[in-house]
Design an enzyme around this catalytic site. Sequence first.
Site, PDB file in Angstrom:
ATOM      1  N   SER A 121      33.329  39.794  43.937  1.00  0.00           N
ATOM      2  CA  SER A 121      33.865  39.348  45.226  1.00  0.00           C
ATOM      3  C   SER A 121      33.136  38.115  45.717  1.00  0.00           C
ATOM      4  CB  SER A 121      33.682  40.447  46.273  1.00  0.00           C
ATOM      5  OG  SER A 121      34.398  41.586  45.919  1.00  0.00           O
ATOM      6  N   HIS A 142      39.477  37.100  40.059  1.00  0.00           N
ATOM      7  CA  HIS A 142      39.253  37.886  41.273  1.00  0.00           C
ATOM      8  C   HIS A 142      40.570  38.436  41.816  1.00  0.00           C
ATOM      9  CE1 HIS A 142      37.795  38.130  45.689  1.00  0.00           C
ATOM     10  NE2 HIS A 142      37.561  39.260  45.055  1.00  0.00           N
ATOM     11  N   GLU A 154      42.424  34.937  42.131  1.00  0.00           N
ATOM     12  CA  GLU A 154      41.657  33.686  42.126  1.00  0.00           C
ATOM     13  C   GLU A 154      41.061  33.535  40.724  1.00  0.00           C
ATOM     14  OE1 GLU A 154      40.031  33.119  46.655  1.00  0.00           O
ATOM     15  OE2 GLU A 154      39.041  34.646  45.446  1.00  0.00           O
ATOM     16  N   ASN A 192      37.513  35.367  50.247  1.00  0.00           N
ATOM     17  CA  ASN A 192      36.389  36.064  50.887  1.00  0.00           C
ATOM     18  C   ASN A 192      35.525  35.147  51.731  1.00  0.00           C
ATOM     19  OD1 ASN A 192      37.064  38.616  50.147  1.00  0.00           O
ATOM     20  ND2 ASN A 192      35.804  38.644  48.309  1.00  0.00           N
TER      21      ASN A 192
HETATM   22  N1  3HC Z   1      47.363  51.320  45.507  1.00  0.00           N
HETATM   23  C1  3HC Z   1      48.524  50.985  44.897  1.00  0.00           C
HETATM   24  N2  3HC Z   1      49.667  50.728  45.544  1.00  0.00           N
HETATM   25  C2  3HC Z   1      49.635  50.841  46.875  1.00  0.00           C
HETATM   26  C3  3HC Z   1      48.474  51.181  47.579  1.00  0.00           C
HETATM   27  C4  3HC Z   1      47.309  51.426  46.834  1.00  0.00           C
HETATM   28  N3  3HC Z   1      46.132  51.718  47.422  1.00  0.00           N
HETATM   29  N4  3HC Z   1      48.756  51.199  48.890  1.00  0.00           N
HETATM   30  C5  3HC Z   1      50.048  50.875  49.015  1.00  0.00           C
HETATM   31  N5  3HC Z   1      50.580  50.641  47.808  1.00  0.00           N
HETATM   32  C6  3HC Z   1      51.943  50.229  47.521  1.00  0.00           C
HETATM   33  C7  3HC Z   1      52.934  51.288  47.906  1.00  0.00           C
HETATM   34  O1  3HC Z   1      53.146  52.204  46.843  1.00  0.00           O
HETATM   35  C8  3HC Z   1      54.154  50.468  48.201  1.00  0.00           C
HETATM   36  O2  3HC Z   1      54.808  50.142  46.984  1.00  0.00           O
HETATM   37  P1  3HC Z   1      56.389  49.951  46.903  1.00  0.00           P
HETATM   38  O3  3HC Z   1      56.733  48.812  47.819  1.00  0.00           O
HETATM   39  O4  3HC Z   1      56.610  49.628  45.452  1.00  0.00           O
HETATM   40  O5  3HC Z   1      56.982  51.218  47.351  1.00  0.00           O
HETATM   41  C9  3HC Z   1      53.610  49.172  48.788  1.00  0.00           C
HETATM   42  O6  3HC Z   1      52.252  49.104  48.342  1.00  0.00           O
HETATM   43  C10 3HC Z   1      53.643  49.137  50.283  1.00  0.00           C
HETATM   44  O7  3HC Z   1      52.952  50.289  50.729  1.00  0.00           O
HETATM   45  P2  3HC Z   1      53.266  51.064  52.083  1.00  0.00           P
HETATM   46  O8  3HC Z   1      54.708  50.850  52.460  1.00  0.00           O
HETATM   47  O9  3HC Z   1      52.774  52.455  51.964  1.00  0.00           O
HETATM   48  O10 3HC Z   1      52.288  50.411  53.124  1.00  0.00           O
HETATM   49  P3  3HC Z   1      52.243  48.961  53.743  1.00  0.00           P
HETATM   50  O11 3HC Z   1      53.559  48.281  53.751  1.00  0.00           O
HETATM   51  O12 3HC Z   1      51.491  49.152  54.975  1.00  0.00           O
HETATM   52  O13 3HC Z   1      51.312  48.147  52.703  1.00  0.00           O
HETATM   53  C11 3HC Z   1      49.224  47.362  52.009  1.00  0.00           C
HETATM   54  C12 3HC Z   1      50.067  48.591  52.315  1.00  0.00           C
HETATM   55  C13 3HC Z   1      49.870  46.603  50.841  1.00  0.00           C
HETATM   56  C14 3HC Z   1      47.852  47.855  51.574  1.00  0.00           C
HETATM   57  C15 3HC Z   1      49.166  46.448  53.292  1.00  0.00           C
HETATM   58  O14 3HC Z   1      48.702  47.194  54.370  1.00  0.00           O
HETATM   59  C16 3HC Z   1      48.288  45.216  53.106  1.00  0.00           C
HETATM   60  O15 3HC Z   1      48.699  44.214  52.536  1.00  0.00           O
HETATM   61  N6  3HC Z   1      47.056  45.298  53.636  1.00  0.00           N
HETATM   62  C17 3HC Z   1      46.087  44.199  53.521  1.00  0.00           C
HETATM   63  C18 3HC Z   1      45.414  44.318  52.185  1.00  0.00           C
HETATM   64  C19 3HC Z   1      44.416  43.210  51.965  1.00  0.00           C
HETATM   65  O16 3HC Z   1      44.182  42.338  52.790  1.00  0.00           O
HETATM   66  N7  3HC Z   1      43.798  43.244  50.784  1.00  0.00           N
HETATM   67  C20 3HC Z   1      42.759  42.302  50.444  1.00  0.00           C
HETATM   68  C21 3HC Z   1      41.431  42.905  50.729  1.00  0.00           C
HETATM   69  S1  3HC Z   1      40.131  41.809  50.326  1.00  0.00           S
HETATM   70  C22 3HC Z   1      39.862  42.038  48.717  1.00  0.00           C
HETATM   71  O17 3HC Z   1      40.436  42.870  48.054  1.00  0.00           O
HETATM   72  C23 3HC Z   1      38.857  41.153  48.082  1.00  0.00           C
HETATM   73  C24 3HC Z   1      37.620  41.910  47.667  1.00  0.00           C
HETATM   74  O18 3HC Z   1      36.819  41.039  46.911  1.00  0.00           O
HETATM   75  C25 3HC Z   1      36.812  42.429  48.859  1.00  0.00           C
END
Ligand code: 3HC
Length: 247
Positions: A121, A142, A154, A192
């Site tokens: 990260s 990433h 990334e 990040n």
């Molecule tokens: N694992 C796999 N698939 C998942 C999941 C998980 N943990 N959570 C949700 N999904 C899938 C669902 O199955 C669904 O798939 P489908 O459209 O094929 O049916 C789809 O994602 C949408 O899920 P939901 O309808 O249940 O929920 P949301 O529409 O609220 O979406 C989310 C969930 C995609 C997690 C959304 O809330 C989101 O985009 N959140 C922000 C996530 C983010 O910012 N991530 C980056 C974090 S930083 C990072 O990772 C970097 C690291 O270095 C720290």
Amino acid sequence: MAQRIEKVGVLGAGLMGHGIAQVAAQSGYAVVLREVDEATLAKGIGKIEKQLARAVEKEKMSQQQGDEVRARIEGTVHYRELRDCDLVIEAITESLELKLEMWREVDEIVKPEAVFATNTSSLAVIDQAAVTGRPSQFVGLHYFNPAQVMKLVEVVRCVTSSDEAFETALEFARSEEKLAIPTKDKAGFIVNRLLVPYMLDAIRAHEEGVGSAQEIDAAMKAGAGHPMGPLTLADFVGLDTLGSICD
Ligand code: 3HC
């Protein structure tokens, strides 16, 4: 020119590793997923099986497709099973010490022409490249949580990365239908660098009583169109990982 990738090794079946392995298998690659012990491995593979079952249930893929994806993933607790991988992606704990120890061992085992990638990260990619005997074949890949859903990867070029290794990583991410954005080996890369200070400021805002946790999250969802508020996102990333990134 990009190298041909057929078999991908993924180190770590945790929050990121299981998703990275699933995405690679869904994209047609043979995957070897390595964990430290059988129980942790079973947990990671269990998560993949659950996601695949859900995809079949939602008719996003057929039962046969789901079975084929699962069959492409081989779980192991031994590094030796990675020996003929063309690309190895590490997604272990965000600790430089552990990553260096792991690469030293893996570098001895995996065929010399394979490309190595870290999903770090925020750690410097060059620090990891430098402990291997193949610093020119080392890059950052990433992914974002959940890797199965988030479009971005990334692709990090460090000072030692060869054009060929970098091109291989870009092509690989594109072959997974990800948006591959090239970036430099600078702390936090693009996302990040911006996202982590934002989450930290949300914590500070809460400490200062600017809003309750619920209000801060609701404000950013309704006011900035974010899918999750910053405090929910911090929990979603994992406060342990967030702490390591900040350090
Ligand atoms: N694992 C796999 N698939 C998942 C999941 C998980 N943990 N959570 C949700 N999904 C899938 C669902 O199955 C669904 O798939 P489908 O459209 O094929 O049916 C789809 O994602 C949408 O899920 P939901 O309808 O249940 O929920 P949301 O529409 O609220 O979406 C989310 C969930 C995609 C997690 C959304 O809330 C989101 O985009 N959140 C922000 C996530 C983010 O910012 N991530 C980056 C974090 S930083 C990072 O990772 C970097 C690291 O270095 C720290």
